[in-house]
Design a protein around this motif. Structure first.
Motif, PDB file in Angstrom:
ATOM      1  N   ALA A   1       0.838  -1.207   0.000  1.00 24.59           N
ATOM      2  CA  ALA A   1       0.000   0.000   0.000  1.00 24.59           C
ATOM      3  C   ALA A   1       0.871   1.255   0.000  1.00 24.59           C
ATOM      4  N   ALA A   2       1.918   1.249   0.832  1.00 25.60           N
ATOM      5  CA  ALA A   2       2.810   2.416   0.875  1.00 25.60           C
ATOM      6  C   ALA A   2       3.518   2.572  -0.467  1.00 25.60           C
ATOM      7  N   ALA A   3       3.914   1.452  -1.071  1.00 23.86           N
ATOM      8  CA  ALA A   3       4.591   1.515  -2.383  1.00 23.86           C
ATOM      9  C   ALA A   3       3.649   2.064  -3.453  1.00 23.86           C
ATOM     10  N   ALA A   4       2.352   1.799  -3.278  1.00 24.26           N
ATOM     11  CA  ALA A   4       1.369   2.293  -4.259  1.00 24.26           C
ATOM     12  C   ALA A   4       1.003   3.758  -3.996  1.00 24.26           C
ATOM     13  N   GLY A   5       1.603   4.344  -2.953  1.00 26.53           N
ATOM     14  CA  GLY A   5       1.397   5.767  -2.685  1.00 26.53           C
ATOM     15  C   GLY A   5       0.302   6.068  -1.675  1.00 26.53           C
ATOM     16  N   TYR A   6      -0.283   5.035  -1.058  1.00 28.25           N
ATOM     17  CA  TYR A   6      -1.360   5.263  -0.085  1.00 28.25           C
ATOM     18  C   TYR A   6      -0.796   5.585   1.300  1.00 28.25           C
ATOM     19  N   THR A   7      -1.615   6.267   2.119  1.00 27.28           N
ATOM     20  CA  THR A   7      -1.242   6.474   3.517  1.00 27.28           C
ATOM     21  C   THR A   7      -1.754   5.281   4.310  1.00 27.28           C
ATOM     22  N   VAL A   8      -0.885   4.750   5.187  1.00 34.37           N
ATOM     23  CA  VAL A   8      -1.203   3.499   5.895  1.00 34.37           C
ATOM     24  C   VAL A   8      -0.842   3.600   7.368  1.00 34.37           C
ATOM     25  N   LEU A   9      -1.697   3.035   8.194  1.00 34.99           N
ATOM     26  CA  LEU A   9      -1.367   2.867   9.611  1.00 34.99           C
ATOM     27  C   LEU A   9      -1.497   1.386   9.943  1.00 34.99           C
ATOM     28  N   VAL A  10      -0.448   0.832  10.575  1.00 37.21           N
ATOM     29  CA  VAL A  10      -0.490  -0.573  11.011  1.00 37.21           C
ATOM     30  C   VAL A  10      -0.683  -0.594  12.526  1.00 37.21           C
ATOM     31  N   LEU A  11      -1.633  -1.413  12.985  1.00 37.54           N
ATOM     32  CA  LEU A  11      -1.837  -1.599  14.426  1.00 37.54           C
ATOM     33  C   LEU A  11      -1.412  -3.014  14.786  1.00 37.54           C
ATOM     34  N   GLU A  12      -0.500  -3.165  15.727  1.00 41.12           N
ATOM     35  CA  GLU A  12      -0.076  -4.502  16.157  1.00 41.12           C
ATOM     36  C   GLU A  12      -0.146  -4.545  17.677  1.00 41.12           C
ATOM     37  N   GLN A  13      -0.879  -5.535  18.191  1.00 40.53           N
ATOM     38  CA  GLN A  13      -1.114  -5.594  19.630  1.00 40.53           C
ATOM     39  C   GLN A  13       0.130  -6.010  20.428  1.00 40.53           C
ATOM     40  N   SER A  14       1.059  -6.657  19.756  1.00 34.55           N
ATOM     41  CA  SER A  14       2.207  -7.207  20.473  1.00 34.55           C
ATOM     42  C   SER A  14       3.507  -6.751  19.794  1.00 34.55           C
ATOM     43  N   SER A  15       4.096  -7.607  18.965  1.00 35.97           N
ATOM     44  CA  SER A  15       5.301  -7.233  18.217  1.00 35.97           C
ATOM     45  C   SER A  15       5.206  -7.875  16.829  1.00 35.97           C
ATOM     46  N   PRO A  16       6.045  -7.456  15.848  1.00 34.71           N
ATOM     47  CA  PRO A  16       5.918  -8.039  14.509  1.00 34.71           C
ATOM     48  C   PRO A  16       6.106  -9.557  14.576  1.00 34.71           C
ATOM     49  N   ALA A  17       5.267 -10.285  13.850  1.00 30.34           N
ATOM     50  CA  ALA A  17       5.346 -11.752  13.774  1.00 30.34           C
ATOM     51  C   ALA A  17       5.105 -12.437  15.115  1.00 30.34           C
ATOM     52  N   ALA A  18       4.358 -11.776  16.001  1.00 28.47           N
ATOM     53  CA  ALA A  18       4.088 -12.400  17.307  1.00 28.47           C
ATOM     54  C   ALA A  18       3.165 -13.613  17.162  1.00 28.47           C
ATOM     55  N   GLY A  19       2.379 -13.676  16.094  1.00 24.10           N
ATOM     56  CA  GLY A  19       1.438 -14.790  15.901  1.00 24.10           C
ATOM     57  C   GLY A  19       2.029 -15.896  15.052  1.00 24.10           C
ATOM     58  N   THR A  20       1.261 -16.377  14.081  1.00 27.70           N
ATOM     59  CA  THR A  20       1.668 -17.523  13.258  1.00 27.70           C
ATOM     60  C   THR A  20       2.968 -17.266  12.509  1.00 27.70           C
ATOM     61  N   SER A  21       3.221 -16.015  12.169  1.00 28.45           N
ATOM     62  CA  SER A  21       4.370 -15.715  11.304  1.00 28.45           C
ATOM     63  C   SER A  21       5.735 -15.954  11.960  1.00 28.45           C
ATOM     64  N   SER A  22       5.765 -16.371  13.218  1.00 30.87           N
ATOM     65  CA  SER A  22       7.048 -16.810  13.802  1.00 30.87           C
ATOM     66  C   SER A  22       6.987 -18.300  14.123  1.00 30.87           C
ATOM     67  N   LYS A  23       5.887 -18.964  13.701  1.00 27.73           N
ATOM     68  CA  LYS A  23       5.711 -20.368  14.112  1.00 27.73           C
ATOM     69  C   LYS A  23       5.470 -21.286  12.924  1.00 27.73           C
ATOM     70  N   SER A  24       5.949 -20.873  11.758  1.00 25.49           N
ATOM     71  CA  SER A  24       5.756 -21.672  10.546  1.00 25.49           C
ATOM     72  C   SER A  24       6.900 -22.678  10.401  1.00 25.49           C
ATOM     73  N   SER A  25       6.880 -23.434   9.299  1.00 28.84           N
ATOM     74  CA  SER A  25       7.996 -24.359   9.018  1.00 28.84           C
ATOM     75  C   SER A  25       9.186 -23.622   8.416  1.00 28.84           C
ATOM     76  N   LYS A  26       9.045 -22.331   8.214  1.00 29.80           N
ATOM     77  CA  LYS A  26      10.114 -21.432   7.778  1.00 29.80           C
ATOM     78  C   LYS A  26      10.616 -21.755   6.366  1.00 29.80           C
ATOM     79  N   LEU A  27       9.703 -22.292   5.558  1.00 30.83           N
ATOM     80  CA  LEU A  27      10.070 -22.605   4.176  1.00 30.83           C
ATOM     81  C   LEU A  27       9.450 -21.586   3.233  1.00 30.83           C
TER      82      LEU A  27
END
Ligand SMILES: Cc1cc2nc3c(=O)[nH]c(=O)nc-3n(C[C@H](O)[C@H](O)[C@H](O)COP(=O)(O)OP(=O)(O)OC[C@H]3O[C@@H](n4cnc5c(N)ncnc54)[C@H](O)[C@@H]3O)c2cc1C
Length: 391
Positions: free
Chosen positions: A21-47
């Protein structure tokens, strides 16, 4: 209007949408309750992979797209995404015989556009005993092919960092609390250590992973709650007992199990078990641990695992609810849009780490009717990604 888009969640999908979205020129706000990749994105098979096994369920489009993204990420993020040789041993009693595996790998190579990284071969039997004690009885063939491995959390941080460099804003830790949608905008309320805040946006993008249904239930007026299951996949983290990478068929139920050296450890996974309860409660059960240790000892009978050294982690896949086994349900990303002609809310569920960039472009395409015309500032297929220690 404060933002074009507000993105809930800084897992790989939220980071990817923010970057696109930022690359396309839009204004963006990200809300994260914890830290980046706190959920599934740190618990994958990493492939970062095409998903060889998805050929069996005829998900050819997904495999082609994933192989394309794999090739791109190997170029854009060479310090984060590295090619590794995987070994597929085939025994007399393996469900998928040498001919099936050879055909599958050939199709895989074709779907990659005959990319050099899709090469594979069958190891001569004289080399089988160099595979660190791999069971030799009734062994018929060993195939070697290539997949890419990453650090999923580091990749997510790198993508989020790229989004921020392109102008995206990030409130973290900040928890999405409510949203009020009308025909022109969406008012989003969130909570941080500084108290409650409200912002308005044109489109709300729900990338809350296993928490996506909770986010939808907090939107007014109420919208359709997609029927999904949370399916837990657990991995064991063992001392570095093996140096080779293996793709095995679990003798118990014929599912695919990976044995992968990773960051000085040996990862063994994964399982599939429907998870009931809140996403925070996901953890590897005693049965899952036993199942994975049984797979390992079946293929490596001489390996001794000290039970005190076994660590584990569990992640949750968001899969469409149906009667199929988790293994045969689609791994395509699921989108839920409130209104096709004038979208204000889009939920992005499931999908793959590998295809986050393509998923993000699809999200923007689905909501473009509600966004203003902006001048593109960058192209995500050309932005290099490097490890970042902190965001
Ligand atoms: C066991 C397993 C193995 C996998 N292996 C692979 C693989 O090898 N390769 C591959 O390509 N894919 C793999 N996948 C798929 C991939 O990991 C997921 O598709 C991907 O990580 C999902 O990312 P996400 O951003 O949707 O969700 P998440 O990573 O879970 O991110 C959601 C984020 O939202 C935040 N959030 C939630 N609620 C709120 C709120 N109210 N306010 C603010 N923030 C909130 C959470 O804190 C979290 O950070 C695997 C999945 C599993 C489960």
């Amino acid at each position: 209007m404060k933002y074009d888009l507000v993105v809930v969640g800084a897992g790989i999908q939220g980071a990817g949408v923010a970057q696109a979205a930022a690359a396309a020129g839009y204004t963006v706000l990200v809300l994260e309750q914890s830290s980046p990749a706190a959920g599934t994105s740190s618990k994958s098979s990493k492939l970062i992979h095409g998903g060889l096994r998805y050929l069996e369920t005829a998900q050819f489009g997904l495999v082609r797209e994933s192989l394309h993204e794999r090739a791109l990420l190997l170029k854009l993020a060479p310090d984060l995404v590295k090619l590794k040789p995987l070994h597929i041993p085939v025994y007399k009693d393996t469900t998928r015989g040498p001919l099936t595996i050879r055909s599958g790998l050939s199709l895989y190579a074709l779907l990659s556009g005959l990319d050099a990284n899709a090469r594979f071969h069958s190891l001569p039997s004289s080399q089988w005993d160099s595979l660190e004690g791999l069971r030799q009885d009734d062994l018929q063939a060993v195939f070697r092919y290539y997949e890419a491995q990453t650090d999923d959390a580091a990749l997510t941080r790198a993508v989020l960092h790229s989004a921020i460099e392109l102008g995206a804003e990030c409130e973290m830790p900040s928890r999405f609390v409510n949203a009020y949608v009308n025909s022109k905008s969406c008012v989003v309320e969130f909570e941080s250590e500084f108290g409650f805040k409200a912002v308005s946006c044109r489109v709300l993008v729900n990338c809350a992973g296993p928490w996506a249904s909770d986010v939808i239930s907090r939107i007014e007026p109420g919208m359709y709650l997609p029927k999904v299951d949370l399916v837990q996949g657990s991995h064991l983290l063992l001392p570095p007992l093996l140096q080779h990478y293996f793709y095995l068929e679990a003798p118990q139920d014929k599912r695919a199990v990976f044995v992968l050296p990773w960051q000085g450890k040996l990862m063994v996974g994964t399982t599939e078990k429907v998870h009931y309860g809140t996403p925070d409660g996901a953890q590897c059960s005693a049965e899952e641990r036993e199942y994975l240790l049984d797979v390992l000892s079946h293929y490596f009978p001489d390996l001794t695992v000290d039970p005190n050294t076994v660590d584990s982690f569990a992640g949750l896949r968001v899969l469409p609810r149906n009667n199929k086994t988790a293994f045969s349900r689609t791994r395509e990303v699921l989108f839920e849009v409130d209104d096709e002609t004038s979208p204000r809310v889009i939920s992005v569920m499931g999908g793959k780490l590998t295809t986050y960039r393509h998923t993000a472009l699809m999200v923007l395409d689905k909501v473009k009717a509600s966004l203003p015309v902006k001048e593109r500032v960058a192209d995500t297929s050309r932005i290099p990604l490097s490890p970042v220690s902190w965001i």
